[in-house]
Design an enzyme around this catalytic site. Structure first.
Site, PDB file in Angstrom:
ATOM      1  N   LYS A 182       0.858  -1.188   0.000  1.00 32.37           N
ATOM      2  CA  LYS A 182       0.000   0.000   0.000  1.00 32.37           C
ATOM      3  C   LYS A 182       0.892   1.234   0.000  1.00 32.37           C
ATOM      4  O   LYS A 182       1.512   1.577   1.011  1.00 32.37           O
ATOM      5  CB  LYS A 182      -0.910   0.040   1.232  1.00 32.37           C
ATOM      6  CG  LYS A 182      -1.949   1.157   1.088  1.00 32.37           C
ATOM      7  CD  LYS A 182      -2.535   1.619   2.382  1.00 32.37           C
ATOM      8  CE  LYS A 182      -1.744   2.701   3.057  1.00 32.37           C
ATOM      9  NZ  LYS A 182      -1.556   3.943   2.276  1.00 32.37           N
ATOM     10  N   CYS A 206      13.453  11.155   6.033  1.00 29.96           N
ATOM     11  CA  CYS A 206      13.585  10.702   7.422  1.00 29.96           C
ATOM     12  C   CYS A 206      14.982  10.979   7.940  1.00 29.96           C
ATOM     13  O   CYS A 206      15.179  11.276   9.101  1.00 29.96           O
ATOM     14  CB  CYS A 206      13.264   9.214   7.504  1.00 29.96           C
ATOM     15  SG  CYS A 206      14.284   8.245   6.403  1.00 29.96           S
ATOM     16  N   GLU A 212      10.005  16.560  14.645  1.00 29.22           N
ATOM     17  CA  GLU A 212      10.377  16.280  13.259  1.00 29.22           C
ATOM     18  C   GLU A 212       9.503  17.177  12.394  1.00 29.22           C
ATOM     19  O   GLU A 212       8.285  16.980  12.327  1.00 29.22           O
ATOM     20  CB  GLU A 212      10.126  14.814  12.911  1.00 29.22           C
ATOM     21  CG  GLU A 212      10.579  14.483  11.505  1.00 29.22           C
ATOM     22  CD  GLU A 212      10.188  13.094  11.043  1.00 29.22           C
ATOM     23  OE1 GLU A 212       9.030  12.692  11.260  1.00 29.22           O
ATOM     24  OE2 GLU A 212      11.031  12.412  10.441  1.00 29.22           O
ATOM     25  N   GLU A 220      10.507   1.474   9.991  1.00 29.98           N
ATOM     26  CA  GLU A 220      11.461   2.561   9.698  1.00 29.98           C
ATOM     27  C   GLU A 220      10.728   3.864   9.918  1.00 29.98           C
ATOM     28  O   GLU A 220       9.818   4.202   9.154  1.00 29.98           O
ATOM     29  CB  GLU A 220      11.945   2.462   8.245  1.00 29.98           C
ATOM     30  CG  GLU A 220      12.745   1.218   7.938  1.00 29.98           C
ATOM     31  CD  GLU A 220      14.053   1.154   8.700  1.00 29.98           C
ATOM     32  OE1 GLU A 220      14.546   2.197   9.155  1.00 29.98           O
ATOM     33  OE2 GLU A 220      14.571   0.027   8.867  1.00 29.98           O
TER      34      GLU A 220
HETATM   35  P1  NAD Z   1       2.591   8.356   7.794  1.00 29.96           P
HETATM   36  O1  NAD Z   1       2.952   7.604   9.015  1.00 29.96           O
HETATM   37  O2  NAD Z   1       1.544   9.399   7.903  1.00 29.96           O
HETATM   38  O3  NAD Z   1       2.091   7.359   6.652  1.00 29.96           O
HETATM   39  C1  NAD Z   1       2.913   6.340   6.164  1.00 29.96           C
HETATM   40  C2  NAD Z   1       2.045   5.272   5.533  1.00 29.96           C
HETATM   41  O4  NAD Z   1       1.262   4.662   6.547  1.00 29.96           O
HETATM   42  C3  NAD Z   1       1.052   5.803   4.511  1.00 29.96           C
HETATM   43  O5  NAD Z   1       0.976   4.883   3.441  1.00 29.96           O
HETATM   44  C4  NAD Z   1      -0.252   5.845   5.287  1.00 29.96           C
HETATM   45  O6  NAD Z   1      -1.404   5.734   4.488  1.00 29.96           O
HETATM   46  C5  NAD Z   1      -0.096   4.615   6.166  1.00 29.96           C
HETATM   47  N1  NAD Z   1      -0.905   4.597   7.394  1.00 29.96           N
HETATM   48  C6  NAD Z   1      -1.331   5.650   8.136  1.00 29.96           C
HETATM   49  N2  NAD Z   1      -2.055   5.207   9.207  1.00 29.96           N
HETATM   50  C7  NAD Z   1      -2.077   3.843   9.133  1.00 29.96           C
HETATM   51  C8  NAD Z   1      -2.654   2.812   9.942  1.00 29.96           C
HETATM   52  N3  NAD Z   1      -3.346   3.085  11.045  1.00 29.96           N
HETATM   53  N4  NAD Z   1      -2.481   1.540   9.565  1.00 29.96           N
HETATM   54  C9  NAD Z   1      -1.764   1.234   8.468  1.00 29.96           C
HETATM   55  N5  NAD Z   1      -1.209   2.166   7.654  1.00 29.96           N
HETATM   56  C10 NAD Z   1      -1.342   3.455   7.984  1.00 29.96           C
HETATM   57  O7  NAD Z   1       3.954   8.955   7.230  1.00 29.96           O
HETATM   58  P2  NAD Z   1       4.135   9.914   5.973  1.00 29.96           P
HETATM   59  O8  NAD Z   1       3.658  11.269   6.373  1.00 29.96           O
HETATM   60  O9  NAD Z   1       3.590   9.281   4.736  1.00 29.96           O
HETATM   61  O10 NAD Z   1       5.738   9.911   5.798  1.00 29.96           O
HETATM   62  C11 NAD Z   1       6.559  10.730   6.544  1.00 29.96           C
HETATM   63  C12 NAD Z   1       7.145   9.969   7.724  1.00 29.96           C
HETATM   64  O11 NAD Z   1       7.841   8.815   7.278  1.00 29.96           O
HETATM   65  C13 NAD Z   1       8.177  10.794   8.476  1.00 29.96           C
HETATM   66  O12 NAD Z   1       8.004  10.648   9.865  1.00 29.96           O
HETATM   67  C14 NAD Z   1       9.498  10.170   8.034  1.00 29.96           C
HETATM   68  O13 NAD Z   1      10.553  10.366   8.937  1.00 29.96           O
HETATM   69  C15 NAD Z   1       9.118   8.736   7.893  1.00 29.96           C
HETATM   70  N6  NAD Z   1      10.094   8.008   7.037  1.00 29.96           N
HETATM   71  C16 NAD Z   1      10.991   7.171   7.605  1.00 29.96           C
HETATM   72  C17 NAD Z   1      11.953   6.522   6.816  1.00 29.96           C
HETATM   73  C18 NAD Z   1      12.991   5.605   7.422  1.00 29.96           C
HETATM   74  O14 NAD Z   1      13.641   4.867   6.671  1.00 29.96           O
HETATM   75  N7  NAD Z   1      13.198   5.611   8.736  1.00 29.96           N
HETATM   76  C19 NAD Z   1      11.962   6.732   5.437  1.00 29.96           C
HETATM   77  C20 NAD Z   1      11.036   7.599   4.884  1.00 29.96           C
HETATM   78  C21 NAD Z   1      10.098   8.226   5.699  1.00 29.96           C
END
Ligand code: NAD
Length: 489
Positions: free
Chosen positions: A182, A293, A392, A258
């Protein structure tokens, strides 16, 4: 020239299940183009029933097609062909650029080659790592036999849609699993094309599937599905906690998480050439508009080099220009959407109210309409409790703190929540290694900042930045479960 006309591209906004596009199924969500805020497409959100179709079908396909049981080298050959198709597909690059924050220049020169390279890395892992034969105390033979989980549920964020998909799908498929992925509801297009190319490369239909939708409905249905045996997630720390809990209460599934970061850049007086260090610091917090991230967003600088480094950074920050992602000349990323831009504005405003001083930037670029390009921003802060240091932000905002001695610098580098990455800049090897030991972070970069496409080293955070590793042999091994076998003969 890689510029293109975004209005001439047909966007694949449906699901991709069992090798087939499925459109018009589910509640419609609007997806906008980050560069100009215009509507890109309607996205149809997969409900629990559609997720069930995808997972049930994937579970059948991975066994019936022989993907889980074929010689691993055969899987590697398919993945290599897939990597070649990814590297050569102009449409994939355009979909990534139009639908995300990534300028086409970056997509063509970094995102696509890195995505293909990650898949190639796991193609090579497929037959390189096996189980183990162990000397046992009372059996004639002891073995540790790896086997795939079956179906892995993968959930990715919007900031690097193709890379994130490759980090999840590469190891999972190489190890003989099926994947139901997804992507973020904000960047749904490129992964569908990527999955289509996998089928062209010879991946059996149903082994890689894409379901579209938001987290509350589609994501949570995927995590909870009883046939999803492992969840691999990249996204925010808050969502990661929710997913870990859902995975525990729905079958005690293992998770790889992650998550977010707030990474320090520790610069010592003996860091060497200031212009070079300034370039590293700049890239560390402005790449993808700070929406990474691993962004190095907390500059912790020793007093002796503070003034020279800050004046160079201010000069460099003033050189940025905004421009839509589909022009070849654009180098700088917009915020993903209005909400993200408002979040950046709100943290900068609270930081100022609590005493932070804007050294450069601090607002949006003028005249970019509904495209939200935020100026690279330096904030001098007077205490670690300032919200710009704690949160963040996910925007191009660098806080600046000064230290006098090493112990003070190391104390400022640690963060109460996050431990994803850190940069250490010094020409003194003893100091560099002391700092590496002293900082609690999953990755420490010394006299550099960033990974640049080398996938043998894994990545993953400490504390609130995650559990487990993506990339490296470790991610491949985490896509298998190990059966202990004792034999008497
Ligand atoms: P997010 O947590 O809002 O969403 C990430 C994904 O999770 C999306 O596909 C979203 O639809 C899904 N999601 C949301 N709620 C969910 C639930 N209850 N159950 C299952 N899936 C759910 O994050 P974002 O805003 O898309 O991305 C930014 C974040 O990602 C930042 O915090 C960034 O640091 C992190 N990130 C981390 C890494 C890493 O390797 N550590 C890499 C890239 C991004």
């Amino acid at each position: 020239m890689h510029s293109f006309d975004p209005d001439k591209i047909t966007l694949p906004s449906g699901h991709f299940i069992n090798g087939q596009h499925l459109t018009g199924k589910g509640t419609a969500l609007t997806v906008n183009r980050p560069s100009d805020g215009l509507r890109a497409a309607e996205l149809f959100e997969a409900d629990a029933a559609l997720v069930d179709d995808a997972v049930t079908n994937a579970d059948r396909a991975v066994r019936d097609s022989g993907w889980s049981s074929c010689p691993p080298r055969q899987r590697g050959a398919v993945l290599k062909r897939w990597a070649d198709l990814i590297a050569a597909d102009p449409l994939l690059a355009q979909l990534e650029s139009l639908g995300s924050t990534r300028p086409i220049y970056d997509v063509v020169n970094h995102e696509i080659p890195f995505t293909a390279e990650a898949i190639r890395f796991y193609a090579e892992c497929a037959d390189k790592y096996s189980g183990d034969v162990l000397p046992t105390r009372d059996a004639s033979l002891g073995m540790l036999v790896p086997e795939p989980y079956g179906v892995i549920g993968a959930i990715t964020p919007w900031n690097f849609p193709l890379s994130m998909a490759s980090w999840k799908c590469g190891p999972a498929l190489a190890a003989g699993n099926a994947v139901v992925l997804k992507p973020s509801e904000l960047t749904p297009f490129s992964t569908v094309r990527m999955a289509e190319l996998a089928i062209q490369a010879g991946l059996p239909a149903g082994v890689l599937n894409i379901v579209q939708g938001g987290g509350a409905v589609t994501g949570s249905s995927l995590v909870a599905h009883p046939l999803v045996r492992k969840v691999s997630f990249t996204g925010s720390t808050a969502t990661g906690a929710r997913i870990m809990s859902d995975a525990a209460f729905n079958g005690m599934k293992p998770v790889t998480l992650e998550l977010g970061g707030k990474s320090p850049q520790l610069v010592f007086d003996d860091c060497g050439d200031i212009d070079e260090v300034a370039g590293r610091i700049l890239r560390g917090f402005t790449a993808n508009g700070g929406q990474a991230c691993v962004a190095g967003t907390r500059l912790i600088v020793q007093r002796g080099v503070h003034d020279a480094l800050i004046s160079k950074l201010i000069e460099l920050c003033r050189g940025f220009r905004a421009g839509v992602t589909w022009h070849d000349s654009s180098r700088y990323a917009p915020m993903i959407d209005r909400r993200q831009a408002e979040k950046v504005a709100s943290v900068v405003s609270s930081a100022r109210q609590q005493g932070a001083e804007v050294l450069v930037g601090g607002e949006r670029f003028a005249d970019t309409g509904e495209g939200y390009f935020w100026q690279p921003t330096l904030l001098a802060v007077n205490g670690s409790d300032n919200p710009a240091v704690q949160e963040e932000i996910f925007g191009p905002v660098l806080t600046v703190q000064i230290f006098d001695d090493e112990a003070q610098g190391l104390a400022l580098a640690s963060h109460p929540t996050y431990g994803l990455c850190a940069g250490v800049h010094t020409k003194n090897i003893d100091r560099a290694l002391r700092a590496m030991r002293g900082i609690a972070a999953g990755t420490v970069w010394i006299n550099r900042y960033g990974r640049s496409g080398d996938f043998i080293i894994p990545t993953g955070g400490f504390h609130g930045s995650g559990i487990g590793k993506d990339l490296g042999r470790q991610a491949f091994e985490a896509c298998q479960r190990y059966k202990s076998v004792l034999i008497d003969f």
